[in-house]
Scaffold this active site. Structure first.
Site, PDB file in Angstrom:
ATOM      1  N   GLY A 103       2.904 -10.502  -3.982  1.00  0.00           N
ATOM      2  CA  GLY A 103       2.249 -10.182  -2.877  1.00  0.00           C
ATOM      3  C   GLY A 103       2.103  -8.858  -2.278  1.00  0.00           C
ATOM      4  CB  CYS A 104      -0.183  -6.885  -0.083  1.00  0.00           C
ATOM      5  SG  CYS A 104      -1.366  -7.230  -1.637  1.00  0.00           S
ATOM      6  CB  VAL A 105       4.797  -4.391   0.257  1.00  0.00           C
ATOM      7  CG1 VAL A 105       5.939  -5.487   0.135  1.00  0.00           C
ATOM      8  CG2 VAL A 105       4.319  -3.634  -0.834  1.00  0.00           C
TER       9      VAL A 105
ATOM     10  CG  MET B 157      -3.379  -7.216   2.295  1.00  0.00           C
ATOM     11  SD  MET B 157      -3.077  -5.926   3.605  1.00  0.00           S
ATOM     12  CE  MET B 157      -1.480  -5.363   3.263  1.00  0.00           C
ATOM     13  CB  THR B 198       3.407  -8.017   3.640  1.00  0.00           C
ATOM     14  OG1 THR B 198       4.387  -6.950   4.159  1.00  0.00           O
ATOM     15  CG2 THR B 198       2.153  -7.343   3.526  1.00  0.00           C
TER      16      THR B 198
END
Lengths: 105, 412
Positions: A103-105, B157, B198
């Site tokens: 996942g992105c942060v 993203m 996120t």
């Protein structure tokens, strides 16, 4: 971690059904994994993406992003969404026996 | 003379320059910094420009104000990095040789990556606020806007400062209330992520905030194009969302220099060791700030924490010692939430943002994942900390590695 039977072999999967170890994967598991994602028939185009992802993961050690797949495999983003509706990166990674994309942060 | 070249004089490059300039012997070292323009932008301030809280003048200063004496400063575009030859080629053909290179070339928005975004609607009823020009144009638009549907859309993203889009809609809710037109404005937050943020706990908490402020949240929307003739954004799988005002967070990519030099991934970010900040491919090249390919936020606080670790590792490297794998992905972000309040989050590679207290010696604890006036004060005070202390490489009373003190573990 749960165990699951795929194409006659018992493999370890996480709670979302992603293979715990990408090396357990063989291409004959792909149709069963695809069915779980609502894809009943894997076409050559599906397999082209999946084979690319396997190869790229082997070379780079990272699950390719959609942008990476588009740039390096030549399959456009629109087509990826048509092949793997809703979430191509996640769905294709699951069918290809790779982990869940970070996942992105 | 040994030569250190730093590419990029933004937050990360400037901090490294100041720290290393103070530590390296001037008789032995020549330090060169290269940037393509002369202006330093306080990027966290861009968020406040659309609402008239800051102006352009509040967020710019000459870069030269932050360069220590004895630095060779070159203002020029960079043509190419030749890492196998330890050379950097500038646009005018001049070649710089280096013993060590620090890449701090950052990330930029790429509106042209999305079909239709820079068409007829661009800067008419479509704006970004990740550039000072975009933020100023949006400010001029908002001053005379009578209301309608405002859509904030994150195209894809990762993006720089992933909390900024949330702050924007929180501030917009406050600002439209102040203008007396909140009842005439519909706000929709459209994100490719499965939630407001996120990470799960913060995502849930911030999602509740959106709801409380009457901001609609649309998740899992991967934007494929903008149809500016009909004021709609369209997802790759055919979903459509209409807007009167589109505030876009375009695709973010690293510098084209990185792509030209064959040193980047598909978004032009440089493969970097997540714990030492050394380039994965060249042992005398280090990477810092938004230019890295690491799974932590692209943010000034991260650049600051990275700088502390890279400073130590750089000194180890030149003394022939082993690098310390100490960088933990630490990020610390004040989230402006409107009406004079703010939220603070603190996290790293392994620990997601948790509620609790964040101790700060001499000032007192800030509250984590809670809305307080003190957090707003922290956010607004930070501009002066940035200009006067942070860029100059001063020690701040915040540890570079994340600390669990004060944080509460939650039952999932």
């Amino acid at each position: 971690m749960a165990m699951k039977n795929l194409a006659g072999k018992t493999v370890e999967v996480n709670d979302e059904g992603f293979l715990a170890n990408p090396n357990d994967w063989t291409e004959d598991m792909a149709p069963e994994l695809a069915k779980e994602e609502g894809i009943n028939t894997l076409t050559e185009q599906h397999l082209k993406v999946i084979r690319f992802m396997r190869q790229d993961y082997k070379e780079k050690g990272q699950i390719p992003t959609i942008r990476r797949i588009k740039n390096a495999s030549g399959v456009g983003v629109q087509d990826l969404y048509a092949l793997f509706p809703e979430g191509p990166a996640k769905k294709a990674a699951k069918i290809a026996g790779l982990g869940k994309p970070v996942g992105c942060v | 003379m040994k030569k250190l070249v730093i590419l990029g004089a933004g937050t990360a490059g400037t901090i490294m320059l100041n720290k290393l300039s103070a530590a390296l012997d001037k008789k032995e070292w020549q330090i060169t910094i290269v940037d393509q323009n002369e202006t330093h932008y306080y990027q966290p301030g861009f968020l406040f420009i659309p609402f008239g809280i800051y102006t352009r003048d509040d967020v710019i200063k000459p870069r030269r104000d932050f360069f220590p004496s004895g630095t060779e400063v070159i203002i020029s575009p960079i043509e190419l990095i030749l890492p196998a030859e330890n050379k950097v080629k500038l646009a005018n053909g001049k070649v710089l040789n280096y013993d060590y290179l620090i890449i701090a070339t950052g990330t930029q928005i790429r509106p042209e990556e999305l079909d239709g975004l820079t068409g007829d609607g661009w800067r008419q009823n479509i704006f970004d606020f990740y550039t000072v020009d975009g933020a100023v144009a949006l400010s001029n638009f908002l001053k005379y806007w009578k209301g309608g549907k405002m859509v904030l859309n994150i195209v894809e993203m990762p993006i720089k400062c992933p909390v900024a889009p949330l702050e924007f809609v929180f501030l917009a809710d406050w600002w439209f209330t102040e203008q007396g037109i909140r009842d005439k404005v519909e706000i929709e937050y459209v994100t490719p992520l499965p939630g407001a943020f996120t990470k799960p706990i913060a995502s849930k908490f911030l999602g509740q905030f959106l709801e409380k402020k009457n901001i609609n949240l649309t998740t899992d929307f991967s934007t494929g194009k903008v149809d500016s003739g009909n004021n709609k954004i369209v997802s790759w799988d055919g979903k459509e969302i209409s807007y009167d005002l589109l505030v876009t967070i375009p695709t973010n990519m690293g510098s084209d220099l990185i792509a030209r030099s064959g040193m980047g991934d598909d978004l032009n970010y440089v493969p970097t060791d997540p714990k030492t900040l050394q380039s994965k491919n060249y042992e005398n090249v280090f990477v810092i700030g938004d230019a890295v390919d690491l799974p932590t936020s692209k943010a000034g606080s991260v650049a600051h924490f990275e700088a502390e670790i890279l400073f130590e590792n750089f000194l180890r490297k030149i003394e022939g010692r082993k690098l310390e794998p100490k960088f933990d992905g630490h990020a610390n972000c004040f989230i402006e939430s409107g009406f004079g309040k703010g939220i603070l989050i603190d996290f790293n590679y392994d620990v997601e943002p948790l509620p609790g207290k964040f101790p700060l010696p001499g000032i007192g604890p800030f509250s984590l994942l809670q809305e307080t006036r003190m957090n707003h004060w922290g956010k607004m005070t930070f501009r002066s900390v940035y200009w006067n202390l942070l860029l100059k490489g001063a020690e701040l009373p915040v540890e570079s590695q994340m600390n669990m003190a004060g944080k509460m573990r939650m039952q999932q």
